[in-house]
Design a protein around this motif. Structure first.
Motif, PDB file in Angstrom:
ATOM      1  N   ALA A 281       7.383 -28.219  22.470  1.00 23.93           N
ATOM      2  CA  ALA A 281       6.783 -29.706  22.213  1.00 23.93           C
ATOM      3  C   ALA A 281       8.067 -30.187  21.368  1.00 23.93           C
ATOM      4  N   GLU A 282       8.246 -31.397  21.667  1.00 25.53           N
ATOM      5  CA  GLU A 282       9.371 -32.390  20.985  1.00 25.53           C
ATOM      6  C   GLU A 282       8.863 -33.631  20.467  1.00 25.53           C
ATOM      7  N   VAL A 283       8.929 -33.764  19.160  1.00 25.66           N
ATOM      8  CA  VAL A 283       8.514 -34.965  18.722  1.00 25.66           C
ATOM      9  C   VAL A 283       9.463 -36.107  18.631  1.00 25.66           C
ATOM     10  N   VAL A 284       9.534 -37.051  19.381  1.00 29.05           N
ATOM     11  CA  VAL A 284      10.626 -38.271  19.600  1.00 29.05           C
ATOM     12  C   VAL A 284      10.433 -39.349  18.617  1.00 29.05           C
ATOM     13  N   PHE A 297       5.116 -37.485  21.051  1.00 26.96           N
ATOM     14  CA  PHE A 297       5.799 -36.208  21.480  1.00 26.96           C
ATOM     15  C   PHE A 297       5.640 -35.912  22.825  1.00 26.96           C
ATOM     16  N   SER A 298       6.349 -34.895  23.419  1.00 25.48           N
ATOM     17  CA  SER A 298       6.228 -34.468  24.722  1.00 25.48           C
ATOM     18  C   SER A 298       6.223 -33.000  24.756  1.00 25.48           C
ATOM     19  N   CYS A 299       5.412 -32.394  25.937  1.00 20.99           N
ATOM     20  CA  CYS A 299       5.462 -30.914  25.791  1.00 20.99           C
ATOM     21  C   CYS A 299       5.927 -30.580  27.335  1.00 20.99           C
ATOM     22  N   LEU A 300       6.616 -29.606  27.200  1.00 18.24           N
ATOM     23  CA  LEU A 300       7.426 -28.921  28.485  1.00 18.24           C
ATOM     24  C   LEU A 300       6.237 -28.310  29.110  1.00 18.24           C
TER      25      LEU A 300
END
Lengths: 471, 471
Positions: A281-284, A297-300
C-alpha cells in the motif's frame, strides 16, 4: 456506520440546522421587495453576507452567494475571463484542480480561448516557479486550489498570488476544501482576486456556494443579466440556506484549530498504520503541508470498486480515484497528474467530530477487506491465483502478457505474477488497453524496485508496457 | 400582517417543512456515491423526480432539477437554442414573458441571434395567429408563459403548442405561475417541448427549479460540462430542498381545485369592489381566463411606491409594476405591452389559505390609503391642490404644461387639473421626460373620455403629449 467522505459532503452542522429552521420562517420572501417580509429577508441576507465575508476575509460587497460551489467556479472563471478579454484569452490552471474548474477551462478552450495546465510533483503540489513560467502577456486569469480535494496537499497560494499580482493577472482561488479550516488551510492574507467556496463542504446546506470578487477586479458576469447578488449570481436568493451556511461557517471556524489538530493526529495514525498493516500500500499526498482531515492511499492488486463495496459492507463510507469507480474508466486526473498508483485507491476524509475509535476500527477492518479483494482477484500472495497467461516471444521481450480487454488491477496482477518467471535482467511486456495501466505499471515498478522501460503502441491493439526485472 | 404577494414567493408549505427536515437527515450525501449514505440520497432524489414528473406531466428522465426557476429558464432557452442551431437562430417570445426569459433573449441577441416579440392585447393575452405569423423557417425556439405573472391572464398554450408542433418548432412553456394550480392553469396535454418551473412559487423552498425537456427535443446544455442532472443542471444536487419541493407540489396540487375556486371568489370580490370603492381605478388583465389567486389594478393620480408603503403600514404586502417601484424608473414591461395605466399599480396575489376576512379588511383599508396618497400629491379631488403650472402658448395647443423632471404620477395629475381650464375642443400639451407618461397619458385619456392626439419630441427636452378636451 462511519462516514469518512467529508471532502465530498458533510452532514448539516447542528448550528446550520437551527439557523435554517429559523430562517425558513423569516427568510422566505423576496429581499428585493419593500414590504416587511421582504425587508426581514433582506436583513437576514445582509447579516449572512457580513458573516461569510468576515470568514472569507473580504468585504461584504465583494461577496456573492451562488447556487453551488460548482456555479461559483463556473461563473467565477467565465466572469473573470470575460472581464479581462482585452488583456487576452489565456487561462492558466493547475493540473489537479477540481473537475468544475477543468470543465470551465474546457468550455473556454471550446470557445477559442487557450488553456495552460501547470503540472504538479509526486506530492500533488504545484511549483510557484512553474506558474511564473507560464504567466504570459495574454494571460487573462490564473486558477489555483487552496488544497487538493483528493490527496489533501496544500498549494502555495500566497506565493502564486504574489506572482500573479506582480504580473497584473487575477488569481481565482478554489477554496472549497479549505474554508472550514480557516487561515491554516487558506494561506490567509494571500493576494487573491477571486475566491470560490461551497457550503455543503463545511456543514452548510447544499445549494449555497460563494464567490468573492475583490474590488477593482474586472468581471463581466456570464449569461443572461439578472439583478440579484450584484448581477453575479442569477435567480431568487436562497436565504434560509444562505443563513444556515453562514452560521455553520462561523461555527466550524470557531472549532477549526482544535478540531483540525485532533483530526490531524487521527490522519497521522492512518498514514503510519496503513503501509504497516496492508502489504503493497502507498500513501499519497504531502505528509506535512496538507489538510488536517484527509488522507489518500492506494493498494496494489486491488479493484477500487470492490474495495469500496467491501468497506461499505464493513460500515465505512469512503471514495476512490481508481478508474473502475469512474464512469469514464479513467483513473482520477489528480492521481494521473501526480504519477502515482491509482489501483485500489481510497480517500479517507474525516468529518469534524469523528471519534478516534472509528479510525481504529477502520484500521482493524481494512487489512482483511483488502486481502479478501486480492484473494478474489487471484493477486500475488492471495489464494487461488491462476497461472499467468504468459507466452515466450521470438524477439524483443522474453515474455509478453496479453491483458487486452482486462481492467485494472488485472494487468498489474498479471505483470507481478509473470515477472517472477523471467530471468533477472530480462524484460517482459504487458499488452493493455486499460487507461489505468499507463499510471499503475510505472507506479508498480517504482514500488517494487523494477525498471520501467517504456510504452509503445502494440500491433495487437492497446499499448505494450515493457518492464525489466532487476531483482 | 396579510401577505398578498404569492406570485413573488410563498412561505414554505407545512408538508415541505416536514419533508425538508426529514431529508436533511437522509439526503445530505452525494447521490453519485456508492456507499449507503449516497444510495439513500439517490433514492430520495429518484422518488422526488418521479413525483415532480407526474405533477408536470412528463417522464422522470425528462425532468431535471435546477437551482432556481431563473436557472431553468436561462438554461432551457440557451440549451434549446444551441440544440437547434442548425435550424436557425430565431427566438420567438411574447412581450409579456418573465424578465428571466427576456434577459435570456437579450443574451441571445447579443450573441448574434434574432429575437421576435409577439405583442398582446389589452388583457395581456397573445393571439395564436400572431405566433403563427412570426414562426419562420429559421425559428429555433418559441417561448410562452402559461399565465402572466403580473396580471394573471392565461395564455393559449395548447393552441400555440399545436402551431409550433406543426411547424417543427419546440415550444418552451414558462409554467412558473401555474404549476401550483395544475391542469386548469396549465393547459394540460399541451404539446410543449420544454417546461420550466420554480418551487418557491408553489410552497417549496427557494433554490429549486425544474426543467423538463421532452425526449426527442434537441438540447445542448450551455456552459461547462457537468455530469449532474443528465448534464442539464450543474452543481451538487440540493436533495433536501428537492424532496421538499416535490412533496409540496403534490400537496398543493391535491388542494388546487378547491382552493383555486375559493380564491377565485375572493379575487372576484376585489375585481368588483375596487372600481366601486376607489375612484379612477382600473382593473387590468383577463377577467375570466386567469389565474385564480391574482388580480392587478391601477389607480390614477397615485404614486405606486407611496401606495405600497401605505398598504405596508396598514398590514398588507403587495407588489407593483409602477415605474417608481422599479430601479430603472420604467413601468413594468407587461403593463407597457398591454398599453394600460401603470400609475398607482397594485398586484394582489393571494397565497393558499388566505382568509376571506383578510380580503375584506384590504377592501376596507384601500380607499383610505389611496385617498391619502392622492391628497399628499395634490391630485384632482384631493385636498390642498396647488394651482397648475399652466401658461398660454401663442400657437399650437391652448395650454402647455411643463412637467419636465417630474415623476409619475405628477404629469398625469397636472394634465387632469389643467384640462378643466381649456375649452372643449381645444388641445393641451404636457411636456414630460418620465417613462411612465408614454403609457399613462393615453391610458388617462381612455379612462376619462378625452382624446389622445399624440406625442412628439419637445424642443425643451422630453416629449410633448397632446390631448384634446372632449367633455
Amino acid at each position: 456506520m462511519s462516514y469518512f467522505d467529508a471532502a465530498s459532503s458533510v452532514p448539516l452542522h447542528p448550528v446550520a440546522t437551527q439557523a435554517l429552521h429559523a430562517a425558513l420562517d423569516e427568510g422566505w420572501a423576496d429581499p428585493a421587495r419593500v414590504y416587511r417580509e421582504g425587508r426581514r429577508a433582506r436583513l437576514l441576507l445582509d447579516a449572512a453576507r457580513e458573516a461569510a465575508a468576515e470568514a472569507v476575509g473580504c468585504r461584504p460587497d465583494e461577496l456573492s452567494f451562488t447556487s453551488s460551489g460548482t456555479a461559483a467556479l463556473h461563473r467565477g472563471v467565465a466572469g473573470a475571463l470575460a472581464g479581462r478579454r482585452r488583456a487576452g484569452r489565456g487561462l492558466v490552471v493547475s493540473a489537479v484542480e477540481h473537475s468544475a474548474v477543468l470543465h470551465a477551462a474546457a468550455a473556454h478552450e471550446a470557445a477559442g480561448g487557450t488553456v495552460t495546465e501547470v503540472g504538479v510533483d509526486r506530492l500533488g503540489r504545484v511549483s510557484p516557479a512553474a506558474y511564473a513560467q507560464v504567466l504570459g502577456a495574454d494571460t487573462a486569469l490564473a486558477v489555483l486550489q487552496s488544497a487538493n480535494h483528493e490527496v489533501g496537499t496544500l498549494q502555495p497560494v500566497a506565493e502564486v498570488a504574489d506572482l500573479c499580482a506582480d504580473r497584473g493577472v487575477p488569481l481565482l482561488v478554489d477554496a472549497a476544501q479549505s474554508l472550514a479550516w480557516g487561515p491554516a488551510a487558506l494561506d490567509a492574507g494571500a493576494r487573491w482576486s477571486l475566491l470560490a467556496g461551497s457550503a455543503h463542504k463545511w456543514g452548510g446546506p447544499a445549494g449555497v456556494g460563494l464567490l468573492a470578487v475583490r474590488k477593482g477586479v474586472r468581471f463581466a458576469a456570464p449569461g443572461p443579466a439578472d439583478e440579484r447578488e450584484s448581477g453575479r449570481a442569477p435567480g431568487f436568493e436562497n436565504i434560509p440556506a444562505i443563513v444556515a451556511a453562514a452560521a455553520s461557517l462561523r461555527a466550524v471556524r470557531a472549532q477549526a484549530a482544535a478540531e483540525g489538530a485532533r483530526l490531524r493526529t487521527l490522519v497521522d495514525r492512518i498514514r503510519t498504520e496503513v503501509p504497516r498493516l496492508v502489504p503493497d500500500a502507498e500513501v499519497v499526498g504531502d505528509p506535512e503541508h496538507r489538510l488536517p482531515h484527509l488522507v489518500t492511499f492506494s493498494c496494489l492488486y486491488v479493484d477500487g470498486e470492490a474495495l469500496l463495496h467491501g468497506l461499505d459492507r464493513a460500515g465505512f463510507s469512503v471514495s476512490s480515484g481508481s478508474s473502475c469507480t469512474s464512469s469514464t474508466l479513467m483513473p482520477s486526473h489528480v492521481l494521473r497528474a501526480m504519477g502515482v498508483l491509482s489501483e485500489g485507491n481510497v480517500r479517507v476524509s474525516l468529518p469534524p467530530g469523528t471519534p478516534g475509535a472509528d479510525v481504529e476500527r477502520f484500521l482493524a477492518v481494512l487489512p482483511g477487506v483488502v486481502a479478501e479483494v486480492r484473494a478474489q482477484l487471484g493477486a500475488p500472495g492471495g489464494e487461488s491465483a491462476p497461472a499467468p497467461a504468459a507466452r515466450a516471444a521470438p524477439e524483443g521481450p522474453a515474455v509478453v502478457i496479453d491483458a487486452l480487454g482486462r481492467r485494472c488491477p488485472v494487468p498489474v496482477i498479471e505483470l507481478a505474477k509473470a515477472l517472477g518467471g523471467v530471468p533477472v535482467g530480462a524484460t517482459l511486456s504487458v499488452l493493455s488497453d486499460d487507461e489505468a495501466a499507463k499510471l499503475d505499471i510505472p507506479a508498480w515498478c517504482g514500488m517494487r524496485g523494477q525498471e520501467y522501460v517504456g510504452a509503445q503502441p502494440s500491433a495487437k491493439g492497446g499499448t505494450a508496457f515493457t518492464v525489466r526485472r532487476l531483482s
